[in-house]
Write a protein that holds these residues in place. Structure first.
Motif, short mmCIF file in Angstrom:
data_model
loop_
_atom_site.label_atom_id
_atom_site.label_comp_id
_atom_site.label_asym_id
_atom_site.label_seq_id
_atom_site.Cartn_x
_atom_site.Cartn_y
_atom_site.Cartn_z
N ASP A 100 -5.10 7.79 10.38
CA ASP A 100 -6.47 7.35 10.05
C ASP A 100 -6.44 6.30 8.96
O ASP A 100 -7.12 5.28 9.02
CB ASP A 100 -7.31 8.53 9.54
CG ASP A 100 -7.87 9.35 10.69
OD1 ASP A 100 -7.75 8.88 11.84
OD2 ASP A 100 -8.38 10.45 10.43
N GLU A 101 -5.63 6.58 7.94
CA GLU A 101 -5.54 5.62 6.83
C GLU A 101 -4.93 4.30 7.31
O GLU A 101 -5.41 3.22 6.97
CB GLU A 101 -4.71 6.21 5.68
CG GLU A 101 -4.71 5.30 4.47
CD GLU A 101 -3.92 5.85 3.27
OE1 GLU A 101 -3.33 6.92 3.37
OE2 GLU A 101 -3.91 5.15 2.23
N LYS A 136 0.86 -1.19 0.00
CA LYS A 136 0.00 0.00 0.00
C LYS A 136 0.89 1.23 0.00
O LYS A 136 1.73 1.39 0.89
CB LYS A 136 -0.86 0.05 1.27
CG LYS A 136 -1.63 -1.22 1.55
CD LYS A 136 -3.00 -1.18 0.89
CE LYS A 136 -3.82 -2.40 1.26
NZ LYS A 136 -4.13 -3.27 0.11
N ILE A 144 1.51 4.83 0.80
CA ILE A 144 0.94 5.82 1.73
C ILE A 144 1.60 7.17 1.44
O ILE A 144 2.83 7.29 1.53
CB ILE A 144 1.28 5.44 3.20
CG1 ILE A 144 0.96 3.97 3.51
CG2 ILE A 144 0.60 6.39 4.19
CD1 ILE A 144 -0.48 3.63 3.61
N GLN A 204 -7.40 2.14 9.16
CA GLN A 204 -8.34 1.43 8.27
C GLN A 204 -7.70 0.21 7.62
O GLN A 204 -8.29 -0.86 7.54
CB GLN A 204 -8.83 2.37 7.17
CG GLN A 204 -9.82 3.40 7.68
CD GLN A 204 -10.18 4.42 6.59
OE1 GLN A 204 -10.16 4.09 5.41
NE2 GLN A 204 -10.49 5.63 7.00
N ILE A 205 -6.46 0.39 7.17
CA ILE A 205 -5.75 -0.72 6.53
C ILE A 205 -5.53 -1.83 7.55
O ILE A 205 -5.72 -3.02 7.27
CB ILE A 205 -4.39 -0.23 5.96
CG1 ILE A 205 -4.62 0.77 4.83
CG2 ILE A 205 -3.54 -1.40 5.48
CD1 ILE A 205 -3.36 1.47 4.34
#
Ligand code: TYD
Length: 209
Positions: free
Chosen positions: A197-198, A184, A186, A201-202
Motif C-alpha cells: 500500500d505504501e 524513502k 520503508i 502511494q509512493i
C-alpha cells in the motif's frame, strides 16, 4: 521524448528486496510503462563477470570500491542512460547508495574517495546523476540474519559479522537523511499488504511528478 524515471532498491541482505522488486515490476507492467530491470553489481555482460569476482574473491577494500564503480560506469553507459533517454523507466536492484552503505559504512572506505568516484562516474553537466526515487527496505539486523539463513550459500558480504551490518544500516540511514527526500525508508518488518500500500502511494506520486 520524455526521459524515463530511475528507481533503485536498497536494503540489508534479507530485507525482502527481491519480493518488492517483483511486485514493482508487475505494477509497471500493469500501468503500461516500458521499463528495464537491472542490478548492481552487474547489469551488463562485463558487469556480471565483475559481480562474480566481487561476491566471491577476497580483495583489498579500495579494489572492491573501484570495481563497484567500474561496474556502475559500464552499466550507466550501456544500459541505464540509453534506456532513460529512450523514455524507458529503469528499476535497479541496488545502486550507489549500496556503495555508501557497504563500502563507506561497512568497510570504512574514506568518504572523500567515495565522493570522488561518485562524481567521476555519475557527474553530469547539471550535477551528479542519482535515481529519481530510492526505496530503502529497512529491517533490524535480526530480521536480516534470519531471512539470510535460508540454507543457501552465503556470499562474501553475507558472511560478514553483525557489527558490519549494523554499520551498513546506520550508513544507509545517514544517507537517507541527507538525500532531500529521494531515499524513502520503508519499514520492511510489516506485512506485505501494508508495505505494498505504501509503495503504491509512493509510486503514484512519482508517476505523476
Ligand atoms: P544482492 O544485491 O543483495 O544480491 P542477492 O539478492 O543475489 O544476494 O547482493 C549484492 C551484494 O553486493 C550485497 O551483499 C551488497 C553488495 N554491494 C556492495 O557492497 N556495494 C555496492 O555498491 C553494491 C551495488 C552491492
Amino acid at each position: 521524448m520524455t526521459r524515463g524515471k530511475f528507481i533503485s532498491l536498497e536494503g540489508l541482505d534479507g530485507a525482502g528486496k527481491s519480493t518488492h522488486l517483483a511486485w514493482l515490476t508487475a505494477l509497471l507492467k500493469q500501468r503500461g510503462i516500458d521499463h528495464v530491470v537491472s542490478r548492481e553489481p552487474g547489469g551488463t555482460p562485463l558487469g556480471e563477470k565483475l559481480r562474480n569476482l566481487l561476491l566471491n574473491e577476497e580483495m583489498n577494500l579500495e579494489t572492491e570500491a573501484l570495481l563497484m564503480f567500474a561496474t556502475r560506469r559500464e552499466h550507466l553507459a550501456k544500459v541505464i542512460e540509453p534506456a532513460l533517454v529512450a523514455g524507458q523507466w529503469v528499476v535497479c536492484d541496488r545502486f550507489t547508495d549500496a556503495t555508501y552503505g557497504y563500502q563507506v559504512g561497512g568497510r570504512g572506505l574514506d568518504l572523500d574517495k567515495f565522493n570522488t568516484l561518485e562524481q567521476w562516474v555519475q557527474g553530469r553537466a547539471d550535477g551528479v546523476l542519482q535515481p529519481d526515487l530510492t526505496l530503502l527496505f529497512d529491517v533490524p539486523l535480526e530480521v536480516s540474519r534470519a531471512r539470510m539463513a535460508n540454507g543457501r550459500d552465503l556470499d562474501r558480504f553475507e558472511r560478514e559479522q553483525d557489527a558490519f551490518f549494523v554499520r551498513v544500516r546506520n550508513a544507509y540511514h545517514d544517507r537517507a537523511a541527507a538525500s532531500g527526500g529521494r531515499i524513502k525508508v520503508i519499514d520492511a518488518t510489516r506485512t506485505l499488504d501494508v508495505i505494498q500500500d505504501e509503495l503504491a502511494q509512493i509510486f503514484a506520486k512519482l508517476e505523476h511528478a
